[in-house]
Design a protein around this motif. Structure first.
Motif, PDB file in Angstrom:
ATOM      1  N   CYS A 128      -4.461  12.003   3.120  1.00 32.94           N
ATOM      2  CA  CYS A 128      -3.547  11.002   2.483  1.00 32.94           C
ATOM      3  C   CYS A 128      -4.186  10.081   1.690  1.00 32.94           C
ATOM      4  O   CYS A 128      -5.142   9.588   2.352  1.00 32.94           O
ATOM      5  CB  CYS A 128      -3.137  10.290   3.730  1.00 32.94           C
ATOM      6  N   ALA A 129      -4.039   9.680   0.559  1.00 33.44           N
ATOM      7  CA  ALA A 129      -4.722   8.986  -0.483  1.00 33.44           C
ATOM      8  C   ALA A 129      -3.785   7.728  -0.310  1.00 33.44           C
ATOM      9  O   ALA A 129      -2.614   7.639  -0.495  1.00 33.44           O
ATOM     10  CB  ALA A 129      -4.870   9.558  -1.696  1.00 33.44           C
ATOM     11  N   ALA A 130      -4.616   6.522  -0.509  1.00 33.39           N
ATOM     12  CA  ALA A 130      -4.055   5.234  -0.924  1.00 33.39           C
ATOM     13  C   ALA A 130      -4.556   4.909  -2.415  1.00 33.39           C
ATOM     14  O   ALA A 130      -5.515   4.450  -2.450  1.00 33.39           O
ATOM     15  CB  ALA A 130      -4.095   4.451   0.095  1.00 33.39           C
ATOM     16  N   PRO A 131      -3.864   5.102  -3.230  1.00 35.45           N
ATOM     17  CA  PRO A 131      -4.049   5.166  -4.681  1.00 35.45           C
ATOM     18  C   PRO A 131      -4.645   3.537  -5.075  1.00 35.45           C
ATOM     19  O   PRO A 131      -3.716   2.666  -4.574  1.00 35.45           O
ATOM     20  CB  PRO A 131      -3.022   5.500  -5.513  1.00 35.45           C
ATOM     21  N   GLY A 132      -5.598   3.335  -5.957  1.00 37.88           N
ATOM     22  CA  GLY A 132      -5.557   1.782  -6.292  1.00 37.88           C
ATOM     23  C   GLY A 132      -6.624   1.345  -5.414  1.00 37.88           C
ATOM     24  O   GLY A 132      -7.061   1.749  -4.180  1.00 37.88           O
ATOM     25  N   ARG A 133      -6.868  -0.103  -5.624  1.00 39.29           N
ATOM     26  CA  ARG A 133      -7.891  -0.897  -4.727  1.00 39.29           C
ATOM     27  C   ARG A 133      -7.247  -1.531  -3.634  1.00 39.29           C
ATOM     28  O   ARG A 133      -5.905  -1.972  -3.819  1.00 39.29           O
ATOM     29  CB  ARG A 133      -8.581  -1.901  -5.556  1.00 39.29           C
ATOM     30  N   THR A 134      -7.504  -1.177  -2.627  1.00 37.49           N
ATOM     31  CA  THR A 134      -7.217  -2.020  -1.271  1.00 37.49           C
ATOM     32  C   THR A 134      -8.362  -2.825  -0.887  1.00 37.49           C
ATOM     33  O   THR A 134      -9.355  -2.361  -0.501  1.00 37.49           O
ATOM     34  CB  THR A 134      -6.796  -0.744  -0.223  1.00 37.49           C
ATOM     35  N   TYR A 135      -8.160  -4.266  -0.680  1.00 34.05           N
ATOM     36  CA  TYR A 135      -8.854  -5.186  -0.357  1.00 34.05           C
ATOM     37  C   TYR A 135      -8.972  -5.381   1.322  1.00 34.05           C
ATOM     38  O   TYR A 135     -10.066  -5.689   1.840  1.00 34.05           O
ATOM     39  CB  TYR A 135      -9.049  -6.447  -0.931  1.00 34.05           C
ATOM     40  N   THR A 136      -7.909  -4.982   1.784  1.00 30.44           N
ATOM     41  CA  THR A 136      -7.838  -5.137   3.227  1.00 30.44           C
ATOM     42  C   THR A 136      -8.217  -4.124   3.857  1.00 30.44           C
ATOM     43  O   THR A 136      -7.841  -2.714   3.657  1.00 30.44           O
ATOM     44  CB  THR A 136      -6.334  -5.380   3.554  1.00 30.44           C
ATOM     45  N   PRO A 137      -8.987  -4.176   4.947  1.00 28.09           N
ATOM     46  CA  PRO A 137      -9.595  -3.153   5.653  1.00 28.09           C
ATOM     47  C   PRO A 137      -8.356  -2.409   6.443  1.00 28.09           C
ATOM     48  O   PRO A 137      -8.404  -2.604   7.641  1.00 28.09           O
ATOM     49  CB  PRO A 137     -10.702  -3.461   6.453  1.00 28.09           C
ATOM     50  N   TYR A 138      -7.612  -1.619   6.194  1.00 26.48           N
ATOM     51  CA  TYR A 138      -6.789  -0.980   7.017  1.00 26.48           C
ATOM     52  C   TYR A 138      -7.383   0.267   7.618  1.00 26.48           C
ATOM     53  O   TYR A 138      -8.140   0.778   7.303  1.00 26.48           O
ATOM     54  CB  TYR A 138      -5.573  -0.184   5.856  1.00 26.48           C
ATOM     55  N   LEU A 139      -6.567   0.345   8.859  1.00 19.21           N
ATOM     56  CA  LEU A 139      -6.936   1.343   9.626  1.00 19.21           C
ATOM     57  C   LEU A 139      -6.124   2.603   9.481  1.00 19.21           C
ATOM     58  O   LEU A 139      -4.620   2.357   9.933  1.00 19.21           O
ATOM     59  CB  LEU A 139      -7.010   0.947  11.230  1.00 19.21           C
ATOM     60  N   LEU A 140      -6.411   3.738   9.570  1.00 22.82           N
ATOM     61  CA  LEU A 140      -5.587   5.016   9.050  1.00 22.82           C
ATOM     62  C   LEU A 140      -5.440   5.760  10.148  1.00 22.82           C
ATOM     63  O   LEU A 140      -6.271   6.011  11.042  1.00 22.82           O
ATOM     64  CB  LEU A 140      -5.902   5.673   7.942  1.00 22.82           C
ATOM     65  N   ALA A 141      -3.976   6.506  10.150  1.00 24.01           N
ATOM     66  CA  ALA A 141      -3.657   7.429  11.340  1.00 24.01           C
ATOM     67  C   ALA A 141      -2.771   8.564  11.015  1.00 24.01           C
ATOM     68  O   ALA A 141      -2.447   8.380   9.814  1.00 24.01           O
ATOM     69  CB  ALA A 141      -3.100   6.698  12.563  1.00 24.01           C
ATOM     70  N   VAL A 143       0.824  -1.091   0.131  1.00 20.77           N
ATOM     71  CA  VAL A 143       0.085  -0.121   0.017  1.00 20.77           C
ATOM     72  C   VAL A 143       0.893   1.160   0.072  1.00 20.77           C
ATOM     73  O   VAL A 143       1.716   1.449   0.915  1.00 20.77           O
ATOM     74  CB  VAL A 143      -0.974   0.109   1.264  1.00 20.77           C
ATOM     75  N   GLN A 144       0.494   2.010  -0.865  1.00 23.64           N
ATOM     76  CA  GLN A 144       1.499   3.458  -0.938  1.00 23.64           C
ATOM     77  C   GLN A 144       0.618   4.593  -0.357  1.00 23.64           C
ATOM     78  O   GLN A 144      -0.591   4.684  -1.025  1.00 23.64           O
ATOM     79  CB  GLN A 144       1.922   3.641  -2.433  1.00 23.64           C
ATOM     80  N   LEU A 145       0.973   5.245   0.204  1.00 22.21           N
ATOM     81  CA  LEU A 145       0.319   6.369   0.897  1.00 22.21           C
ATOM     82  C   LEU A 145       0.995   7.678   0.417  1.00 22.21           C
ATOM     83  O   LEU A 145       2.191   7.875   0.413  1.00 22.21           O
ATOM     84  CB  LEU A 145       0.327   6.253   2.548  1.00 22.21           C
ATOM     85  N   GLN A 146       0.107   8.621   0.099  1.00 19.74           N
ATOM     86  CA  GLN A 146       0.566   9.972  -0.573  1.00 19.74           C
ATOM     87  C   GLN A 146      -0.117  10.916   0.276  1.00 19.74           C
ATOM     88  O   GLN A 146      -1.310  11.281   0.274  1.00 19.74           O
ATOM     89  CB  GLN A 146       0.179  10.121  -1.822  1.00 19.74           C
ATOM     90  N   ALA A 147       0.860  11.710   1.161  1.00 18.22           N
ATOM     91  CA  ALA A 147       0.237  12.786   2.036  1.00 18.22           C
ATOM     92  C   ALA A 147       0.384  14.115   1.333  1.00 18.22           C
ATOM     93  O   ALA A 147       1.232  14.274   0.628  1.00 18.22           O
ATOM     94  CB  ALA A 147       0.976  12.796   3.355  1.00 18.22           C
ATOM     95  N   SER A 148      -0.524  14.990   1.578  1.00 16.87           N
ATOM     96  CA  SER A 148      -0.307  16.189   0.928  1.00 16.87           C
ATOM     97  C   SER A 148      -1.237  17.446   1.857  1.00 16.87           C
ATOM     98  O   SER A 148      -1.831  16.905   2.768  1.00 16.87           O
ATOM     99  CB  SER A 148      -1.094  16.267  -0.425  1.00 16.87           C
ATOM    100  N   GLY A 149      -0.903  18.687   1.477  1.00 19.49           N
ATOM    101  CA  GLY A 149      -1.663  19.562   2.248  1.00 19.49           C
ATOM    102  C   GLY A 149      -0.739  20.449   3.145  1.00 19.49           C
ATOM    103  O   GLY A 149      -1.289  21.494   3.872  1.00 19.49           O
ATOM    104  N   GLY A 150       0.286  19.941   3.517  1.00 27.44           N
ATOM    105  CA  GLY A 150       1.251  20.880   4.466  1.00 27.44           C
ATOM    106  C   GLY A 150       1.461  22.109   4.083  1.00 27.44           C
ATOM    107  O   GLY A 150       1.199  22.276   2.678  1.00 27.44           O
ATOM    108  N   GLY A 151       1.910  22.932   4.791  1.00 23.29           N
ATOM    109  CA  GLY A 151       2.666  24.287   4.422  1.00 23.29           C
ATOM    110  C   GLY A 151       2.760  25.143   5.654  1.00 23.29           C
ATOM    111  O   GLY A 151       2.883  24.695   6.924  1.00 23.29           O
ATOM    112  N   LEU A 152       2.716  26.435   5.335  1.00 18.06           N
ATOM    113  CA  LEU A 152       2.844  27.558   6.583  1.00 18.06           C
ATOM    114  C   LEU A 152       1.489  27.999   6.968  1.00 18.06           C
ATOM    115  O   LEU A 152       0.493  28.434   6.196  1.00 18.06           O
ATOM    116  CB  LEU A 152       3.543  28.640   5.809  1.00 18.06           C
TER     117      LEU A 152
END
Length: 120
Positions: free
Chosen positions: A21-34, A1-10
Motif C-alpha cells: 500500500c503506497a501513499a504517493p507524494g510527500r506526507t509531512y504528517t507521521p501517519y500510522l498505517l494498518a 492522503v491517497q492510498l493505493q493497495a495492490s498485490g491481491g489475488g488467488l
C-alpha cells in the motif's frame, strides 16, 4: 492522503502472498498505517497495524502475517504466510494520526481495497 493497495489475488492455502500500500507524494504528517479486511457478509475487521509502540496483530493472523513498512517509499506491506480459506476477504490499508489502532473509525484515509482469495 491517497492510498493505493495492490498485490491481491488467488493463493492456495498454505502458500504465501504479499500486499503493498503506497501513499504517493510527500506526507509531512507521521501517519500510522494498518491493514483491515472485510469478508462477504461480515463487518470490516482489524488485521495488523503500527502504533508508536510497535506492531499489533489480530489473533487470527498472529504468527502468519507480518506488517512492515518502507518509510522512504511511504509504503506499508502485509506478508501473508500460510493463509487459509477464512482469510479470504477484501483487504484495505488505512492511515491514522492517533486513536485506537484496531478501530476502523479511528482511521482517516482508506485505500480502495484489494481482493485476496484463498483456495483450499
Amino acid at each position: 492522503v491517497q492510498l493505493q493497495a495492490s498485490g491481491g489475488g488467488l493463493v492456495q492455502a498454505g502458500g504465501s502472498l504479499g500486499l503493498s500500500c503506497a501513499a504517493p507524494g510527500r506526507t509531512y504528517t507521521p501517519y500510522l498505517l494498518a491493514w483491515f479486511r472485510q469478508a462477504p457478509g461480515k463487518e470490516r475487521e482489524f488485521v495488523a497495524a503500527f502504533s508508536w509502540a510497535g506492531t499489533h496483530y489480530t489473533d487470527f493472523v498472529k504468527g502468519r502475517f507480518t506488517i512492515s513498512r518502507d518509510n522512504a517509499k511511504n509504503t506499508v506491506y502485509l506478508q501473508m504466510n500460510s493463509p487459509n480459506p477464512e482469510d479470504t476477504a477484501v483487504y484495505y490499508c488505512a492511515a491514522r494520526i492517533g486513536g485506537s489502532y484496531d478501530k476502523a473509525d479511528t482511521y482517516m484515509y482508506w485505500g480502495q481495497g484489494t481482493q485476496v482469495t484463498v483456495s483450499s
